[in-house]
Design a protein around this motif. Structure first.
Motif, mmCIF file in Angstrom:
data_model
loop_
_atom_site.group_PDB
_atom_site.id
_atom_site.type_symbol
_atom_site.label_atom_id
_atom_site.label_comp_id
_atom_site.label_asym_id
_atom_site.label_seq_id
_atom_site.Cartn_x
_atom_site.Cartn_y
_atom_site.Cartn_z
ATOM 1 N N GLN A 38 0.862 -1.175 0.000
ATOM 2 C CA GLN A 38 0.000 0.000 0.000
ATOM 3 C C GLN A 38 0.899 1.225 0.000
ATOM 4 O O GLN A 38 2.005 1.204 0.552
ATOM 5 N N VAL A 39 0.412 2.310 -0.617
ATOM 6 C CA VAL A 39 1.199 3.537 -0.656
ATOM 7 C C VAL A 39 1.453 4.003 0.773
ATOM 8 O O VAL A 39 0.589 3.904 1.644
ATOM 9 N N SER A 40 2.629 4.502 1.021
ATOM 10 C CA SER A 40 3.029 4.881 2.377
ATOM 11 C C SER A 40 2.594 6.295 2.726
ATOM 12 O O SER A 40 2.043 7.033 1.906
ATOM 13 N N TYR A 41 2.844 6.663 3.986
ATOM 14 C CA TYR A 41 2.628 8.015 4.509
ATOM 15 C C TYR A 41 1.181 8.499 4.385
ATOM 16 O O TYR A 41 0.929 9.682 4.186
ATOM 17 N N GLY A 42 0.232 7.580 4.494
ATOM 18 C CA GLY A 42 -1.161 7.981 4.565
ATOM 19 C C GLY A 42 -1.933 7.954 3.271
ATOM 20 O O GLY A 42 -3.141 8.225 3.269
ATOM 21 N N GLU A 43 -1.281 7.627 2.173
ATOM 22 C CA GLU A 43 -1.983 7.562 0.891
ATOM 23 C C GLU A 43 -2.469 6.133 0.616
ATOM 24 O O GLU A 43 -2.388 5.635 -0.505
ATOM 25 N N ALA A 64 -9.180 13.919 10.067
ATOM 26 C CA ALA A 64 -8.348 13.240 11.052
ATOM 27 C C ALA A 64 -6.930 13.059 10.527
ATOM 28 O O ALA A 64 -6.726 12.687 9.362
ATOM 29 N N PHE A 65 -5.961 13.294 11.409
ATOM 30 C CA PHE A 65 -4.548 13.125 11.095
ATOM 31 C C PHE A 65 -3.951 12.143 12.108
ATOM 32 O O PHE A 65 -3.614 12.541 13.228
ATOM 33 N N PRO A 66 -3.830 10.863 11.764
ATOM 34 C CA PRO A 66 -3.261 9.904 12.710
ATOM 35 C C PRO A 66 -1.813 10.245 13.057
ATOM 36 O O PRO A 66 -1.026 10.664 12.198
ATOM 37 N N VAL A 67 -1.482 10.065 14.335
ATOM 38 C CA VAL A 67 -0.122 10.276 14.823
ATOM 39 C C VAL A 67 0.238 9.119 15.744
ATOM 40 O O VAL A 67 -0.567 8.228 15.996
ATOM 41 N N PHE A 68 1.455 9.134 16.263
ATOM 42 C CA PHE A 68 1.924 8.022 17.077
ATOM 43 C C PHE A 68 1.393 8.042 18.506
ATOM 44 O O PHE A 68 1.021 7.008 19.062
ATOM 45 N N ASN A 69 1.400 9.234 19.132
ATOM 46 C CA ASN A 69 1.111 9.269 20.564
ATOM 47 C C ASN A 69 0.440 10.573 20.973
ATOM 48 O O ASN A 69 0.301 11.500 20.168
ATOM 49 N N GLY A 70 0.041 10.624 22.243
ATOM 50 C CA GLY A 70 -0.712 11.763 22.735
ATOM 51 C C GLY A 70 0.080 13.045 22.797
ATOM 52 O O GLY A 70 -0.431 14.124 22.468
ATOM 53 N N THR A 71 1.319 12.969 23.240
ATOM 54 C CA THR A 71 2.148 14.168 23.271
ATOM 55 C C THR A 71 2.350 14.710 21.863
ATOM 56 O O THR A 71 2.270 15.924 21.630
ATOM 57 N N GLY A 72 2.583 13.817 20.920
ATOM 58 C CA GLY A 72 2.715 14.246 19.534
ATOM 59 C C GLY A 72 1.465 14.916 19.023
ATOM 60 O O GLY A 72 1.528 15.933 18.318
ATOM 61 N N ALA A 73 0.307 14.356 19.363
ATOM 62 C CA ALA A 73 -0.959 14.956 18.935
ATOM 63 C C ALA A 73 -1.104 16.356 19.494
ATOM 64 O O ALA A 73 -1.486 17.300 18.773
ATOM 65 N N ARG A 230 -3.404 25.778 10.792
ATOM 66 C CA ARG A 230 -2.578 26.002 9.613
ATOM 67 C C ARG A 230 -1.516 24.916 9.536
ATOM 68 O O ARG A 230 -0.828 24.638 10.516
ATOM 69 N N GLY A 231 -1.409 24.284 8.383
ATOM 70 C CA GLY A 231 -0.269 23.415 8.106
ATOM 71 C C GLY A 231 -0.172 22.153 8.918
ATOM 72 O O GLY A 231 0.946 21.703 9.205
ATOM 73 N N VAL A 232 -1.285 21.538 9.284
ATOM 74 C CA VAL A 232 -1.218 20.323 10.103
ATOM 75 C C VAL A 232 -0.413 19.238 9.405
ATOM 76 O O VAL A 232 0.397 18.543 10.023
ATOM 77 N N ARG A 233 -0.628 19.061 8.105
ATOM 78 C CA ARG A 233 0.088 18.010 7.372
ATOM 79 C C ARG A 233 1.596 18.193 7.470
ATOM 80 O O ARG A 233 2.345 17.232 7.662
ATOM 81 N N PHE A 234 2.049 19.419 7.346
ATOM 82 C CA PHE A 234 3.483 19.678 7.375
ATOM 83 C C PHE A 234 4.035 19.587 8.790
ATOM 84 O O PHE A 234 5.130 19.073 9.018
ATOM 85 N N LEU A 235 3.265 20.086 9.751
ATOM 86 C CA LEU A 235 3.708 20.040 11.141
ATOM 87 C C LEU A 235 3.776 18.605 11.659
ATOM 88 O O LEU A 235 4.623 18.282 12.489
ATOM 89 N N ARG A 236 2.889 17.751 11.173
ATOM 90 C CA ARG A 236 2.946 16.349 11.586
ATOM 91 C C ARG A 236 4.280 15.730 11.166
ATOM 92 O O ARG A 236 4.874 14.958 11.910
ATOM 93 N N LYS A 237 4.753 16.071 9.989
ATOM 94 C CA LYS A 237 6.035 15.542 9.519
ATOM 95 C C LYS A 237 7.201 16.127 10.295
ATOM 96 O O LYS A 237 8.078 15.395 10.771
ATOM 97 N N THR A 238 7.242 17.462 10.423
ATOM 98 C CA THR A 238 8.362 18.087 11.130
ATOM 99 C C THR A 238 8.377 17.733 12.605
ATOM 100 O O THR A 238 9.421 17.820 13.251
#
Length: 353
Positions: A38-43, A64-73, A230-238
């Motif tokens: 399956q395509v990676s990184y959410g696709e 919804a933007f899945p993440v690893f943990n609560g602090t990260g969220a 603003r920029g949730v997709r980018f902030l999730r990566k950084t």
């Protein structure tokens, strides 16, 4: 080589719902998502379908933007809702303040303006104790109000209380973020759908906890008001919260939210807490000052009793100065587990007396 089991599966603790394993239905879902590419990184197909699942619970604007943990969220969401020069108003007991190693400050560059809230809940009046100085360059500008549901001391906001917070914060030009690590427990306790104190109450964004409610890992940042972030997709990566094999995070949430598993798990966990509360509340030497509303009990015990009990069961001391401890149940806590722990509490109290 055959993998060796390195823990005792009969071991039970009352320290945290993070101690529990993975619900069998979630493990089965992970197996279903396995195999092939399956395509990676959410696709992937599972993450795409997950958006429909979340919108079924929280309305058509939910993303919804899945993440690893609560602090990260929390860090991803707060960065998306405020500038680095800004501040977040929260309860002094808030997880973002006391349990995240300074991550909101270090990673997001945000000042935390804390408020004493004995029951863990903010009100418009309490918010006003820190929501000032918006044009003062010497003070970090209050931009977001952060609340938790259920709170870090086990209490639950009613939908009306969350609505009052949102209306007041929005009237001040601030946004509202809800830390929902135990969102399901609050909904089960209140007997309302999760959207009653999120979407319907005016929350701009929130996190939805999975790890504490039967998932292997995974939380989700859920945006309800796209104008507030603003920029949730980018902030999730950084923020190092973008899973490459995201299908295995997303399919867990599909198993949890695509059925009533989220509610079954939370309802059971809450019920085990009520069972423990009923068994120990009248024991001489036990003092419980906080309301028991979700899956946490805060009790004050003699120090010698706490020390003896902690040799038999794992649980945390909440306040060393007062002797207050925290007991927590999970989706896999059984009635026998509760009864054994309650009996041990009674035994140690009797021995100390």
């Amino acid at each position: 080589m055959t993998q060796q089991q390195r823990h005792d599966p009969a071991f039970r603790a009352f320290a945290s719902d993070n101690y529990a394993g993975v619900h069998p239905e979630v493990l089965a879902a992970i197996a279903v998502a396995n195999g092939g590419h399956q395509v990676s990184y959410g696709e992937d197909a599972y993450t795409e379908h997950l958006q429909e699942v979340f919108r079924g619970h929280f309305g058509p604007t939910a993303e919804a933007f899945p993440v690893f943990n609560g602090t990260g969220a929390n860090v991803v969401a707060l960065q998306a809702m405020a500038d680095r020069r800004d501040a977040v108003v929260c309860a002094r007991t808030a997880h973002v303040n006391v349990d995240e190693g300074g991550a909101p400050e270090v990673m997001a560059g945000l000042k935390l303006h804390t408020v004493d809230a004995p029951d863990g809940k903010l009100t418009p009046e309490l918010i006003d104790r820190q929501a000032y100085g918006f044009d003062d360059e010497h003070r970090a500008r209050p931009a977001v109000v952060a609340i938790a549901q259920s709170t870090e001391v086990g209490t639950c906001y009613t939908p009306e209380e969350v609505r009052a917070v949102c209306e007041h914060a929005h009237g001040l030009g601030m946004k509202v973020y809800l830390d929902g690590a135990r969102l399901a427990n609050a909904a089960a306790s209140l007997g309302v759908p999760m959207r009653a104190f999120t979407t319907d109450a005016g929350v701009d964004a929130f996190s939805l906890g999975g790890t504490k409610n039967g998932l292997l890992l995974g939380e989700a940042v859920v945006v309800l008001n796209p104008d507030a972030v603003r920029g949730v997709r980018f902030l999730r990566k950084t923020s190092m919260q973008l899973a490459s094999k995201m299908r295995f995070v997303s399919v867990q949430f599909e198993a949890l939210l695509g059925t009533d598993l989220w509610l079954r798990n939370a309802t059971h966990s809450n019920a085990m807490t009520r069972r423990l509360f009923a068994a120990v509340r009248d024991l001489p030497g036990v003092r419980i000052d906080r309301p028991v509303q979700a899956n946490q009990i805060f009790a004050v015990l003699p120090p010698a009793v706490t020390a003896a009990l902690q040799k038999r069961f794992r649980f945390y001391t909440w306040d060393v100065l007062t002797g207050e401890v925290r007991w927590m149940t999970s989706f896999d806590t059984t009635e026998a587990d509760v009864d054994a722990f309650a009996a041990a509490i009674a035994e140690e109290l009797a021995a100390a007396a």
